[in-house]
Every structure is written in structure tokens, then in C-alpha cells.
Design an enzyme around this catalytic site. Structure first.
Site, mmCIF file in Angstrom:
data_model
loop_
_atom_site.group_PDB
_atom_site.id
_atom_site.type_symbol
_atom_site.label_atom_id
_atom_site.label_comp_id
_atom_site.label_asym_id
_atom_site.label_seq_id
_atom_site.Cartn_x
_atom_site.Cartn_y
_atom_site.Cartn_z
ATOM 1 N NE ARG A 260 -3.728 -2.296 2.272
ATOM 2 C CZ ARG A 260 -4.944 -2.384 2.806
ATOM 3 N NH1 ARG A 260 -5.513 -1.316 3.360
ATOM 4 N NH2 ARG A 260 -5.598 -3.537 2.784
ATOM 5 N NE ARG A 275 -1.364 5.055 8.927
ATOM 6 C CZ ARG A 275 -2.649 4.705 8.875
ATOM 7 N NH1 ARG A 275 -3.142 4.179 7.765
ATOM 8 N NH2 ARG A 275 -3.440 4.857 9.919
ATOM 9 C CD GLU A 349 -8.807 -0.681 10.471
ATOM 10 O OE1 GLU A 349 -9.012 0.538 10.274
ATOM 11 O OE2 GLU A 349 -8.487 -1.476 9.567
ATOM 12 C CB SER A 352 -11.369 -3.733 8.110
ATOM 13 O OG SER A 352 -12.325 -2.901 7.589
ATOM 14 N NE ARG A 390 -2.385 -1.323 11.428
ATOM 15 C CZ ARG A 390 -3.199 -0.476 10.780
ATOM 16 N NH1 ARG A 390 -4.502 -0.518 11.015
ATOM 17 N NH2 ARG A 390 -2.726 0.360 9.882
HETATM 18 N N1 LIG Z 1 -0.439 0.215 5.711
HETATM 19 C C1 LIG Z 1 -0.689 -0.809 6.544
HETATM 20 N N2 LIG Z 1 0.296 -1.273 7.344
HETATM 21 C C2 LIG Z 1 0.073 -2.316 8.191
HETATM 22 N N3 LIG Z 1 -1.115 -2.936 8.307
HETATM 23 C C3 LIG Z 1 -2.122 -2.501 7.515
HETATM 24 C C4 LIG Z 1 -1.977 -1.437 6.607
HETATM 25 N N4 LIG Z 1 -3.168 -1.235 5.962
HETATM 26 C C5 LIG Z 1 -4.022 -2.153 6.460
HETATM 27 N N5 LIG Z 1 -3.401 -2.906 7.398
HETATM 28 C C6 LIG Z 1 -3.976 -4.026 8.151
HETATM 29 O O1 LIG Z 1 -4.857 -4.749 7.303
HETATM 30 C C7 LIG Z 1 -6.152 -4.761 7.889
HETATM 31 C C8 LIG Z 1 -7.191 -4.798 6.788
HETATM 32 O O2 LIG Z 1 -7.025 -3.669 5.947
HETATM 33 S S1 LIG Z 1 -8.324 -2.942 5.484
HETATM 34 O O3 LIG Z 1 -7.962 -2.102 4.390
HETATM 35 O O4 LIG Z 1 -8.891 -2.326 6.633
HETATM 36 N N6 LIG Z 1 -9.347 -4.071 5.005
HETATM 37 C C9 LIG Z 1 -9.058 -4.991 4.055
HETATM 38 O O5 LIG Z 1 -7.996 -4.991 3.443
HETATM 39 C C10 LIG Z 1 -10.117 -6.050 3.859
HETATM 40 N N7 LIG Z 1 -9.764 -6.866 2.711
HETATM 41 C C11 LIG Z 1 -10.231 -6.898 5.121
HETATM 42 O O6 LIG Z 1 -8.978 -7.454 5.458
HETATM 43 C C12 LIG Z 1 -6.202 -3.509 8.717
HETATM 44 O O7 LIG Z 1 -7.212 -3.599 9.719
HETATM 45 C C13 LIG Z 1 -4.803 -3.512 9.311
HETATM 46 O O8 LIG Z 1 -4.698 -4.445 10.383
#
Ligand SMILES: Nc1ncnc2c1ncn2[C@@H]1O[C@H](COS(=O)(=O)NC(=O)[C@@H](N)CO)[C@@H](O)[C@H]1O
Length: 425
Positions: A260, A275, A349, A352, A390
Site C-alpha cells: 500500500r 502503518r 484498528e 475490518s 500490525r
Molecule cells: N499500511 C498498513 N500497514 C500495516 N497494516 C495494515 C496497513 N493497511 C491495512 N493494514 C492491516 O490490514 C487490515 C485490513 O485492511 S483494510 O484495508 O482495513 N481491510 C481490508 O484490506 C479487507 N480486505 C479486510 O482485510 C487492517 O485492519 C490492518 O490491520
């Protein structure tokens, strides 16, 4: 994506969804464009019909040279007119399709109305917050003291928001991912390890494109992009398929590395591994029949699955019902699971959990034949099972001990050769 006919027949409902979702979508402008498309479509179809009539009459003109020539000249005019209108119709139709991808799904009435995460409503809490009678360390200090991370060398090779997990932290992440995979697979979910590089239609399918395109890494010269979640890959897997109701529900527990850009989060959560640009996630994904009750049943099941894992990890958490302004375009309803982070004195969080009805399925054309043989779009849902690093944050912080070691929850020990704690070496 919503059905075009639905938007035409229920503009007020769609406008309410736009308002609730804090979307900038302009329904009136969309419907005006739609009317232009329909008008142009009618003109083109009329001209084509005239063209067909004309070619019949040319065929019947027989020896009448004069009649033939005038009919042929008329045909040329028609053809020229069509040559002018057809590209316009194609362009306007594509423009309407691109706008259609931006129409938000209608949130369920049970979703709290709100504008940001402050308006999310806690629905339940679990676990006693630990009381520490020694100086509490945050996850990053703990990881440094236990030599579990190398941020400097990560920054050297990969820049910001990167990390190297070392020693027990590397083993702990593997253990966590395997533990999550096992627990969800034990519920009958089919394990998948899916590509983390996927084609554009997958990102349109799950809703990442077009609105969230700026969060996705593109691969130079390739027709694939790096996924931010296995949800993208799994959604794309079933594109253009017609499943049968006997196959449903399809339930998957999918793993892939996630990438991401985190555009727009400059300066947010920069300490440690909260993050980052690359992380690993075990994902729960369900494809079920087009029934609101079935979607709600699975939504409740998926969040409970995640709670079971977090309870096994002995981490205090809460579940929040996400408000309309924070849930994003595609969701009908959404829970977040937030774990207690002692050093911050708040819940953050870690999971999700969303249901979409057919908003995703319509975008990527996943359908099924129901009991009466009627073909319909399926419903889709997804939830995090476990995302690392995370989850390491609440795990390490809640289980830290006075001697600076970190207790390993019993559920994880089988994956770590029975090891009971992380200790400095
Ligand atoms: N940039 C990031 N760095 C670390 N963990 C992350 C990051 N972005 C998301 N996550 C983790 O991934 C989880 C799911 O990301 S989300 O965008 O909320 N949801 C999804 O991707 C859905 N597909 C459910 O998993 C978050 O709750 C968090 O625990």
C-alpha cells in the site's frame, strides 16, 4: 456498482446514499448524461433501421437505375451520419460507465450515520486491560530491546515505512499467519495463496479502482498492479463466472503479501510498524447467494471468527460499528475490530469486516443460477483474519513482563516449538 435501472428509478435513495457516504457523486449530472446516452442510442438505432430498410429497397429497385442511384446516395448520407454518431455514443457510454463505478452502495439502516471514525459506535468489548506495575514500553522500544527489528537497514534498502523483522519476531509473524490460516481453515474455509500482482479488472471489481487508485503500486510496463489485500485477487478470480446455488456459499481463507502506498498519511503512525508499505495478511472471503439475511449472517460470522482469533491471542479488543462516512463507497455494513494498545491508551484498528451485497459482484460480473434457475449477481463479504506486523503491536505490548520479556499466548506456542516467551538474547 449499483444497477443503472435502480439509479434511474430511485434517484432519491441514491442521493441519500451519496449524502450518508460523504461522496462527491452528482446524481443529477449522472442522470443527465444517461439521458444523453439514451437519446443518442435511439438516434443510432433509428438510422441503422433506416439503413436496413434502404438496403432492402435497393435490392427491390431492380432495373430502375435512377431509383437505385438516389437510394444509394441516400444510403451514403445515412452511413456518414452513423460514422459521426457512433463514436460519440461509444465515448458517452464509456463516460457513463466510469461514473457508474463511483456511485456508492446504500448503507444498511443499522449503520450509524456519521462523518468520520469518531462517529463509529462501539458494539462490544472483550478482555481485561492489563495493569502494569512496572514502566510500560511501547511496541517499538520492546522490539528494539529484544532485537526483533531493524528499521535502519530497512530504510537503507526500502525507504520509509519499511522494516526488517528479526529473530523471534520473524518466527512470531510466521506463527501468527499459520495460526490464523489453521483456525479459519478448520471452519471449512478453503485455504488459498493468491497472486499479489493482479490485473486492473480485479481492482475495479473489489472497488479499489477508480477512487483508490492512488494507493496502489503500478508495475512499469506490466498490465498488473500490486494488491493491497488478497480481497482484490479473490474478487477477480470469479470474474464473468455463473456459479450454481449448490456451490454457494464459497468460503476462502486467503494469504498474500499486501502493498500500500499509504498516500495522504504523511507523518501519521510513523513510529514502528503500525502503518507500512508492505505487510502480510490472512483474509476471510465469502461469496454467498443474493439475500440480505444471508449476507448479514455471514457478516456476523466473519467478525466472530476474527474475535475468536484475538481472544486466543489474549488481546483485549472492542468491535465498532463503522459509520456511513467512514465505511467507504462499496459497503452496506462494516465492523472494525480494534485491539487495545496500552502505550497509546486507546484501541487501534487491526481487522475490518464488510458486506457489500452485489456492489462488488456487479463490477466484476460474478453471478449464480438460483433454485428457480434465475441468474443473479452474488453477494460478497470479507474480513481480516490476521494482519502482521500490525497485530504484533497489541500482542507484544499487552504481554510484556517486568523482566522485559514478552509472554507468548498458549494458542501460539505449538507454532513456536513450545516457546513460552520472547527474551533478550
Ligand atoms: N499500511 C498498513 N500497514 C500495516 N497494516 C495494515 C496497513 N493497511 C491495512 N493494514 C492491516 O490490514 C487490515 C485490513 O485492511 S483494510 O484495508 O482495513 N481491510 C481490508 O484490506 C479487507 N480486505 C479486510 O482485510 C487492517 O485492519 C490492518 O490491520
Amino acid at each position: 456498482m449499483l444497477d443503472l435501472g435502480f439509479i434511474r428509478n430511485h434517484p432519491e435513495l441514491v442521493k441519500e446514499a451519496v449524502r450518508l457516504k460523504q461522496s462527491d457523486f452528482d446524481v443529477d449530472q449522472f442522470l443527465a448524461l444517461d439521458r444523453q446516452v439514451l437519446e443518442l442510442q435511439h438516434q443510432v438505432e433509428t438510422l441503422r433501421a433506416e439503413q436496413n430498410q434502404l438496403s432492402k429497397r435497393i435490392g427491390q429497385a431492380g432495373k430502375d437505375k435512377e431509383l437505385r442511384e438516389s437510394l444509394i446516395a441516400e444510403g451514403k448520407q445515412l452511413a456518414a451520419r452513423l460514422k459521426e454518431l457512433e463514436p460519440q455514443l461509444e465515448a458517452l457510454t464509456e463516460q457513463r460507465q466510469q461514473l457508474l463505478y463511483l456511485v456508492p452502495q446504500i448503507p444498511d439502516p443499522s449503520a450509524p450515520v456519521g462523518t468520520s471514525e469518531e462517529d463509529n459506535v462501539p458494539v462490544r468489548y472483550w478482555g481485561e486491560k492489563p495493569q502494569f506495575d512496572f514502566p510500560l514500553l511501547d511496541h517499538y522500544t520492546l522490539m528494539q530491546k529484544l532485537d526483533l527489528v531493524d528499521m535502519e537497514r530497512a530504510a537503507k534498502i526500502a525507504g520509509s515505512r519499511s522494516y526488517v523483522l528479526k529473530g523471534d519476531a520473524a518466527r512470531l509473524e510466521m506463527a501468527l499467519l499459520h495460526f490464523a490460516f489453521d483456525r479459519i481453515a478448520a471452519k471449512g474455509f478453503t485455504p488459498l495463496i493468491v497472486p499479489a500482482m493482479a490485473r486492473e479488472f480485479c481492482f475495479i471489481g473489489n472497488g479499489q479502482f477508480p477512487r483508490g487508485r492512488d494507493q496502489v503500486y503500478a508495475l512499469e510496463g506490466e498490465d498488473t498492479f500490486l494488491v493491497g489485500t488478497a480481497e482484490v485477487s479473490i474478487t477477480g478470480m470469479f470474474k464473468d463466472e455463473i456459479l450454481s446455488y449448490e456451490e454457494l456459499p464459497l468460503t476462502f481463507v486467503g494469504f498474500c503479501p499486501c502493498f500500500r502506498k499509504e498516500a495522504g498519511t504523511y507523518g501519521k503512525d510513523t513510529r514502528g510498524v503500525f502503518r507500512v508499505h508492505q505487510f502480510n495478511k490472512v483474509e476471510q472471503y465469502v461469496i454467498c447467494e443474493a439475500s440480505h439475511e444471508e449476507s448479514v449472517r455471514w457478516h456476523e460470522q466473519l467478525i466472530r471468527n476474527a474475535e475468536e482469533l484475538v481472544q486466543a491471542l489474549e488481546i483485549p479488543y472492542r468491535v465498532v460499528n463503522v459509520c456511513t462516512g467512514d465505511m467507504g463507497d462499496g459497503k452496506v455494513g462494516m465492523y472494525d475490530l480494534e485491539c487495545w494498545v496500552p502505550s497509546e491508551g486507546r484501541y487501534r484498528e487491526t481487522h475490518s469486516c464488510s458486506y457489500f451485497h452485489d456492489w462488488q459482484a456487479r463490477r466484476v460480473n460474478i453471478r449464480y443460477r438460483d433454485r428457480d434457475g434465475k441468474v443473479k449477481f452474488v453477494h460478497t463479504l470479507n474480513n481480516t483474519a490476521l494482519a502482521s506486523p500490525r497485530i504484533l503491536i497489541p500482542l507484544l505490548e499487552n504481554h510484556q513482563q517486568p523482566d522485559g520479556s514478552v509472554r507468548i499466548p498458549a494458542a501460539l506456542r505449538p507454532y513456536l516449538g513450545g516457546q513460552e516467551a520472547l527474551r533478550a538474547h
